[in-house]
Design a protein around this motif. Structure first.
Motif, short mmCIF file in Angstrom:
data_model
loop_
_atom_site.label_atom_id
_atom_site.label_comp_id
_atom_site.label_asym_id
_atom_site.label_seq_id
_atom_site.Cartn_x
_atom_site.Cartn_y
_atom_site.Cartn_z
N ALA A 30 0.82 -1.22 0.00
CA ALA A 30 0.00 0.00 0.00
C ALA A 30 0.85 1.26 0.00
N ALA A 31 2.02 1.20 0.61
CA ALA A 31 2.91 2.37 0.68
C ALA A 31 3.82 2.48 -0.54
N ASP A 32 3.86 1.46 -1.37
CA ASP A 32 4.74 1.47 -2.53
C ASP A 32 4.25 2.48 -3.56
N PRO A 33 5.13 3.28 -4.13
CA PRO A 33 4.70 4.28 -5.12
C PRO A 33 4.09 3.67 -6.38
N ARG A 34 4.37 2.41 -6.64
CA ARG A 34 3.79 1.76 -7.82
C ARG A 34 2.32 1.41 -7.63
N ARG A 36 -0.22 3.39 -6.84
CA ARG A 36 -1.14 4.43 -7.30
C ARG A 36 -0.55 5.16 -8.50
N ASP A 37 -1.41 5.55 -9.42
CA ASP A 37 -0.93 6.34 -10.55
C ASP A 37 -0.88 7.81 -10.16
N ALA A 38 -0.58 8.67 -11.12
CA ALA A 38 -0.44 10.10 -10.84
C ALA A 38 -1.74 10.72 -10.34
N ASP A 39 -2.89 10.13 -10.71
CA ASP A 39 -4.19 10.64 -10.28
C ASP A 39 -4.66 10.02 -8.96
N GLY A 40 -3.86 9.13 -8.39
CA GLY A 40 -4.22 8.50 -7.12
C GLY A 40 -5.06 7.25 -7.24
N ARG A 41 -5.28 6.80 -8.49
CA ARG A 41 -6.07 5.57 -8.69
C ARG A 41 -5.20 4.35 -8.51
N PHE A 45 -0.63 -3.19 -10.22
CA PHE A 45 0.28 -3.66 -9.18
C PHE A 45 -0.47 -3.82 -7.86
N LEU A 46 -1.22 -2.82 -7.47
CA LEU A 46 -1.99 -2.87 -6.23
C LEU A 46 -3.12 -3.88 -6.33
N THR A 47 -3.81 -3.89 -7.44
CA THR A 47 -4.94 -4.80 -7.62
C THR A 47 -4.51 -6.26 -7.55
N VAL A 48 -3.45 -6.60 -8.26
CA VAL A 48 -2.97 -7.99 -8.27
C VAL A 48 -2.51 -8.41 -6.88
N HIS A 49 -1.78 -7.55 -6.22
CA HIS A 49 -1.30 -7.89 -4.88
C HIS A 49 -2.46 -7.96 -3.88
#
Length: 72
Positions: A30-34, A36-41, A45-49
């Motif tokens: 959740a804290a990894d910069p990958r 969220r995209d630039a718009d915060g969506r 990467f987050l979805t799969v994990h």
């Protein structure tokens, strides 16, 4: 169900290990910069994990319940 007590303990320890490890992994994801995209969506990467962690926690609960039930 009739399995040796040692196997029941292995199931319970496995469940506890997974219930301990995966939430800590979620914090790092959740804290990894990958995540969220630039718009915060949420990114793929987050979805799969998120799916991997959810399935792993569900399996940990199932294994833990099975381990406890086989003790009796």
């Amino acid at each position: 169900m009739d399995i040796p007590v040692a196997w029941s303990v292995v199931l319970i320890v496995t469940a506890l290990w997974n219930l301990l490890i995966w939430p800590r992994f979620w914090q790092r994801i959740a804290a990894d910069p990958r995540s969220r995209d630039a718009d915060g969506r949420a990114t793929r990467f987050l979805t799969v994990h998120s799916v991997l962690i959810t399935v792993s926690l569900a399996l940990a609960l199932a294994v833990g319940v099975l381990g406890v039930l086989t003790l009796f």
